[in-house]
Scaffold this motif. Structure first.
Motif, mmCIF file in Angstrom:
data_model
loop_
_atom_site.group_PDB
_atom_site.id
_atom_site.type_symbol
_atom_site.label_atom_id
_atom_site.label_comp_id
_atom_site.label_asym_id
_atom_site.label_seq_id
_atom_site.Cartn_x
_atom_site.Cartn_y
_atom_site.Cartn_z
ATOM 1 N N VAL A 262 0.846 -1.198 0.000
ATOM 2 C CA VAL A 262 0.000 0.000 0.000
ATOM 3 C C VAL A 262 0.876 1.242 0.000
ATOM 4 C CG1 VAL A 262 -1.754 1.275 1.293
ATOM 5 C CG2 VAL A 262 -1.870 -1.226 1.170
ATOM 6 N N VAL B 294 0.285 10.176 3.680
ATOM 7 C CA VAL B 294 -0.655 9.551 4.626
ATOM 8 C C VAL B 294 -0.730 10.376 5.912
ATOM 9 C CG1 VAL B 294 -1.017 7.529 6.110
ATOM 10 C CG2 VAL B 294 -0.435 7.224 3.691
ATOM 11 N N THR C 144 -2.544 13.849 5.267
ATOM 12 C CA THR C 144 -3.989 13.726 5.031
ATOM 13 C C THR C 144 -4.705 13.009 6.169
ATOM 14 O OG1 THR C 144 -3.696 11.655 3.808
ATOM 15 C CG2 THR C 144 -3.702 13.714 2.531
ATOM 16 N N GLY D 98 -4.536 10.056 7.350
ATOM 17 C CA GLY D 98 -4.977 8.692 7.082
ATOM 18 C C GLY D 98 -5.898 8.515 5.889
ATOM 19 N N ILE D 99 -6.493 9.581 5.396
ATOM 20 C CA ILE D 99 -7.398 9.459 4.243
ATOM 21 C C ILE D 99 -6.602 9.008 3.020
ATOM 22 C CG2 ILE D 99 -8.924 10.715 2.673
ATOM 23 C CD1 ILE D 99 -9.710 12.422 5.119
ATOM 24 N N TYR E 283 -4.167 7.002 3.038
ATOM 25 C CA TYR E 283 -3.943 5.558 3.154
ATOM 26 C C TYR E 283 -5.098 4.785 2.540
ATOM 27 C CZ TYR E 283 -2.524 1.061 4.996
ATOM 28 O OH TYR E 283 -2.143 -0.248 5.100
ATOM 29 N N LEU E 284 -6.324 5.255 2.761
ATOM 30 C CA LEU E 284 -7.493 4.580 2.193
ATOM 31 C C LEU E 284 -7.435 4.610 0.657
ATOM 32 C CD1 LEU E 284 -10.238 3.201 2.629
ATOM 33 C CD2 LEU E 284 -11.263 5.479 2.632
ATOM 34 N N VAL E 285 -7.084 5.755 0.097
ATOM 35 C CA VAL E 285 -6.974 5.870 -1.361
ATOM 36 C C VAL E 285 -5.861 4.961 -1.880
ATOM 37 C CG1 VAL E 285 -6.398 7.452 -3.253
ATOM 38 C CG2 VAL E 285 -7.913 8.205 -1.403
ATOM 39 N N TRP F 60 -4.731 2.275 -0.447
ATOM 40 C CA TRP F 60 -5.148 0.876 -0.248
ATOM 41 C C TRP F 60 -6.040 0.418 -1.403
ATOM 42 C CZ3 TRP F 60 -9.834 -1.641 0.558
ATOM 43 C CH2 TRP F 60 -9.735 -2.967 0.953
ATOM 44 N N ILE F 61 -6.966 1.282 -1.814
ATOM 45 C CA ILE F 61 -7.846 0.935 -2.940
ATOM 46 C C ILE F 61 -7.024 0.775 -4.211
ATOM 47 C CG2 ILE F 61 -9.700 1.816 -4.426
ATOM 48 C CD1 ILE F 61 -10.931 3.044 -1.853
ATOM 49 N N LYS F 62 -6.053 1.686 -4.442
ATOM 50 C CA LYS F 62 -5.184 1.565 -5.621
ATOM 51 C C LYS F 62 -4.368 0.281 -5.576
ATOM 52 C CE LYS F 62 -2.835 4.864 -7.369
ATOM 53 N NZ LYS F 62 -1.871 5.951 -7.563
ATOM 54 N N ARG G 220 -5.181 -2.568 -4.079
ATOM 55 C CA ARG G 220 -6.072 -3.720 -4.298
ATOM 56 C C ARG G 220 -6.526 -3.822 -5.751
ATOM 57 N NH1 ARG G 220 -3.670 -5.860 -1.256
ATOM 58 N NH2 ARG G 220 -3.967 -5.806 0.950
#
Length: 175
Positions: free
Chosen positions: A54, A64, A67, A69-70, A72-74, A76-78, A80
């Motif tokens: 990630v 990360v 932002t 932690g936001i 990190y979510l983006v 993580w999606i990239k 996956r």
């Protein structure tokens, strides 16, 4: 009689009965170890499979943190949305979450293996592998976020040379 049967085996090439410990068939003169190694090389084995990390760069860690932690979510999606599958004969890259596209790059077509180590990636313990191919459909491929990628690049280079030998490919002719 059962001792004789357990002490022998059929030759995988000619089928004649030979000693179980034989290194070479006395009938067809086949080197049995080399024959088995050739058979194993023809079978495709998975070397590594999975998603890239990630956060694979120090600069991404800064993103990360900034932002809260936001980011990190983006990321993580990239992460996956990409799946790498590296075998002894090819590299497969599957992109997409709901609809996917799978690209295959045969190892014997790869001409150059370049390992890039930008500062941010080095700080995070990763590197980037740039594969350049003679294949017109996939001339370049970047692998990133894979642990021990440098070692994996060496394995891929050896597999590429084995595949070229197995397929009797010596040079690429540009048309």
């Amino acid at each position: 009689m059962s001792e004789i049967a357990s002490d022998s085996k059929p030759c995988p090439v000619c089928g004649e009965t030979i000693k179980a410990a034989a290194l070479k068939c006395r009938f067809c003169n086949t080197d049995l170890e080399a024959f088995e190694a050739t058979k194993r090389a023809e079978v495709e084995h998975e070397v590594w499979s999975g998603h890239p990390a990630v956060v694979y760069s120090a600069w991404l860690w800064i993103l990360v943190i900034v932002t809260v932690g936001i980011g990190y979510l983006v990321l993580w999606i990239k992460s996956r949305a990409v799946t790498f599958r590296i075998t002894t004969q090819r590299v497969q890259v599957e992109r997409g979450l709901l609809s996917t596209i799978k690209d295959n790059l045969e190892l014997f077509t790869i001409e150059h293996f370049d390992v890039h180590k930008p500062l941010g990636m080095r700080l995070a313990g990763y590197c980037l592998l740039h594969l350049r191919s003679a294949d017109d459909h996939a001339t370049s491929l970047m692998l990133y976020g894979i642990p021990n990628l440098e070692h994996l690049a060496d394995e891929m280079r050896e597999s590429s040379l084995r595949e070229r030998t197995r397929r009797r490919v010596t040079t690429f002719i540009e048309t």
